[in-house]
Design an enzyme around this catalytic site. Structure first.
Site, PDB file in Angstrom:
ATOM      1  N   ASN A  10     -29.892 -70.302 -44.505  1.00 45.27           N
ATOM      2  CA  ASN A  10     -30.653 -71.220 -45.317  1.00 45.27           C
ATOM      3  C   ASN A  10     -31.917 -70.601 -45.514  1.00 45.27           C
ATOM      4  O   ASN A  10     -32.754 -70.708 -44.615  1.00 45.27           O
ATOM      5  CB  ASN A  10     -30.593 -72.593 -44.370  1.00 45.27           C
ATOM      6  CG  ASN A  10     -31.537 -73.501 -45.307  1.00 45.27           C
ATOM      7  OD1 ASN A  10     -32.105 -73.517 -46.442  1.00 45.27           O
ATOM      8  ND2 ASN A  10     -31.847 -74.781 -44.745  1.00 45.27           N
ATOM      9  N   LYS A  12     -34.239 -71.831 -47.235  1.00 42.59           N
ATOM     10  CA  LYS A  12     -35.402 -72.856 -47.540  1.00 42.59           C
ATOM     11  C   LYS A  12     -36.285 -72.175 -48.735  1.00 42.59           C
ATOM     12  O   LYS A  12     -35.622 -71.690 -49.707  1.00 42.59           O
ATOM     13  CB  LYS A  12     -36.275 -73.126 -46.127  1.00 42.59           C
ATOM     14  CG  LYS A  12     -35.215 -73.354 -44.966  1.00 42.59           C
ATOM     15  CD  LYS A  12     -36.194 -73.794 -43.766  1.00 42.59           C
ATOM     16  CE  LYS A  12     -34.968 -74.101 -42.741  1.00 42.59           C
ATOM     17  NZ  LYS A  12     -35.546 -74.523 -41.622  1.00 42.59           N
ATOM     18  N   HIS A  98     -30.298 -82.467 -44.314  1.00 42.97           N
ATOM     19  CA  HIS A  98     -31.164 -81.478 -43.484  1.00 42.97           C
ATOM     20  C   HIS A  98     -32.296 -82.157 -43.007  1.00 42.97           C
ATOM     21  O   HIS A  98     -33.062 -83.010 -43.858  1.00 42.97           O
ATOM     22  CB  HIS A  98     -31.883 -80.120 -44.374  1.00 42.97           C
ATOM     23  CG  HIS A  98     -32.371 -79.374 -43.474  1.00 42.97           C
ATOM     24  ND1 HIS A  98     -33.683 -79.167 -42.918  1.00 42.97           N
ATOM     25  CD2 HIS A  98     -31.888 -78.228 -42.884  1.00 42.97           C
ATOM     26  CE1 HIS A  98     -33.722 -78.034 -42.037  1.00 42.97           C
ATOM     27  NE2 HIS A  98     -32.770 -77.381 -42.325  1.00 42.97           N
ATOM     28  N   GLU A 100     -35.439 -81.407 -42.931  1.00 45.10           N
ATOM     29  CA  GLU A 100     -36.637 -81.292 -43.812  1.00 45.10           C
ATOM     30  C   GLU A 100     -36.457 -82.124 -44.949  1.00 45.10           C
ATOM     31  O   GLU A 100     -37.498 -82.753 -45.523  1.00 45.10           O
ATOM     32  CB  GLU A 100     -36.946 -79.888 -43.976  1.00 45.10           C
ATOM     33  CG  GLU A 100     -37.311 -78.988 -42.901  1.00 45.10           C
ATOM     34  CD  GLU A 100     -36.956 -77.543 -42.840  1.00 45.10           C
ATOM     35  OE1 GLU A 100     -36.562 -76.985 -43.866  1.00 45.10           O
ATOM     36  OE2 GLU A 100     -36.844 -77.064 -41.780  1.00 45.10           O
ATOM     37  N   GLU A 170     -28.424 -79.659 -35.881  1.00 46.21           N
ATOM     38  CA  GLU A 170     -29.743 -78.932 -35.815  1.00 46.21           C
ATOM     39  C   GLU A 170     -30.682 -79.875 -35.201  1.00 46.21           C
ATOM     40  O   GLU A 170     -31.432 -80.760 -35.810  1.00 46.21           O
ATOM     41  CB  GLU A 170     -30.179 -78.787 -37.384  1.00 46.21           C
ATOM     42  CG  GLU A 170     -29.208 -77.688 -38.104  1.00 46.21           C
ATOM     43  CD  GLU A 170     -30.036 -77.115 -39.206  1.00 46.21           C
ATOM     44  OE1 GLU A 170     -29.857 -75.975 -39.226  1.00 46.21           O
ATOM     45  OE2 GLU A 170     -30.874 -77.675 -39.837  1.00 46.21           O
ATOM     46  N   GLY A 176     -37.366 -74.006 -36.334  1.00 48.09           N
ATOM     47  CA  GLY A 176     -38.590 -73.352 -36.716  1.00 48.09           C
ATOM     48  C   GLY A 176     -39.709 -73.136 -35.557  1.00 48.09           C
ATOM     49  O   GLY A 176     -40.619 -72.791 -35.492  1.00 48.09           O
ATOM     50  N   SER A 216     -33.518 -72.288 -34.451  1.00 44.52           N
ATOM     51  CA  SER A 216     -34.101 -70.913 -33.777  1.00 44.52           C
ATOM     52  C   SER A 216     -33.101 -70.111 -33.417  1.00 44.52           C
ATOM     53  O   SER A 216     -32.725 -69.366 -32.240  1.00 44.52           O
ATOM     54  CB  SER A 216     -35.030 -71.207 -32.676  1.00 44.52           C
ATOM     55  OG  SER A 216     -36.161 -71.986 -33.103  1.00 44.52           O
TER      56      SER A 216
HETATM   57  P1  13P Z   1     -34.763 -71.930 -37.999  1.00 41.89           P
HETATM   58  O1  13P Z   1     -33.473 -70.938 -37.733  1.00 41.89           O
HETATM   59  O2  13P Z   1     -35.688 -71.239 -38.758  1.00 41.89           O
HETATM   60  O3  13P Z   1     -35.039 -72.484 -36.549  1.00 41.89           O
HETATM   61  O4  13P Z   1     -34.096 -73.035 -38.829  1.00 41.89           O
HETATM   62  C1  13P Z   1     -32.918 -73.688 -38.897  1.00 41.89           C
HETATM   63  C2  13P Z   1     -32.600 -74.480 -40.066  1.00 41.89           C
HETATM   64  O5  13P Z   1     -33.191 -75.402 -40.353  1.00 41.89           O
HETATM   65  C3  13P Z   1     -31.359 -74.073 -40.685  1.00 41.89           C
HETATM   66  O6  13P Z   1     -31.040 -74.941 -41.688  1.00 41.89           O
END
Ligand code: 13P
Length: 257
Positions: A10, A12, A98, A100, A170, A176, A216
């Site tokens: 992803n 983003k 997600h 976010e 997740e 992150g 992560s």
């Molecule tokens: P990270 O791998 O940067 O922690 O992000 C995970 C994520 O949100 C994948 O959709």
């Protein structure tokens, strides 16, 4: 195990046009030579979807995902993209739920349920994200929290429709942050999610549903996460932005296939 192993990246809101195409080219050049035991999914920003999909079309084990879609088919929704549009571009998946999108774009259970239905109706498969914030984990109520996310936005699908869904667990506190769920925390939740799918639908469907871990995930921890019996792959954020890291994660998954 008859489940599809998947490593999805992803991206983003990262990479300009040149950077995105060079990242995709680097990954695709190596992916071409990799075994097809692992399905590789790339989720670039929307403006690059069509080109990156064309670049990958000769590699059967690579699929492309959008990071979002709207729940309406078309209309006066400036800035939005419908699942029909994704389908017309032959995009295989859309990521929905997600954290976010939930946090910054106020996507609640109801909106997500509508998006889930719209994607399925349009013929676009779903990577459905769920996961709890830190305070819920600290209160040890993560199972009921995740169950509610599944029940309110996903479990209205029929059995046939649910076959088009990949689930991604997740935990928000691991996204992150560099903090990863321990392999046993991931396994426990994946097993719980699979059990809920079995209860709502059938054991066969639950056994066939790929459940990915995200938060992560990186080359140094991927192998121990993928060694868990209910962790079928990863949804990778930060580490999917560097081709070597992402390819290493795919290799870790392939080794344990
Ligand atoms: P990270 O791998 O940067 O922690 O992000 C995970 C994520 O949100 C994948 O959709």
């Amino acid at each position: 195990m008859n489940r599809q192993l998947i490593v999805a990246g992803n991206w983003k809101m990262n990479k300009n046009l040149i950077e995105a195409f060079s990242l995709a080219s680097e990954i695709l050049a190596k992916a071409k030579k990799m075994s097809d035991k692992v399905q590789i999914v790339l989720a670039p920003p929307a403006p690059y979807l069509h080109t990156i999909n064309s670049m990958s079309k000769d590699i059967a084990h690579v699929n492309i995902a959008a990071q979002n879609c709207h729940f309406e088919t078309s209309g006066a929704y400036t800035g939005e993209i419908s699942a029909e549009m994704l389908h017309s571009m032959n995009i295989t998946y859309v990521i929905l739920g997600h954290s976010e999108r939930r946090k910054y774009f106020q996507e609640d259970h109801k909106i997500l349920a509508k998006k889930v239905s719209a994607a399925i109706k349009a013929g676009v498969k779903i990577i459905f994200c769920c996961g709890e914030p830190l305070e819920i984990r600290e209160a040890n109520t993560q199972e009921s929290f995740v169950l509610q996310q599944l029940e309110e936005s996903l479990f209205h699908l029929t059995e046939a429709e649910m076959k088009q869904v990949v689930v991604a667990y997740e935990p928000i506190w691991a996204i992150g942050t560099g903090k990863t769920a321990s392999p046993s925390q991931a396994q426990d939740m994946h097993q719980f999610i699979r059990k809920q799918i079995a209860t709502k639908y059938t054991t066969e469907l639950a056994d066939a549903c790929s459940i990915l871990y995200g938060g992560s995930c990186k080359p140094s921890n991927a192998a121990e996460l993928f060694a868990q019996k209910d962790v079928d792959g990863g949804l990778v954020g930060g580490a999917s932005l560097k081709s070597e890291d992402f390819l290493q994660i795919i290799q870790k998954r392939a080794k344990q296939a």
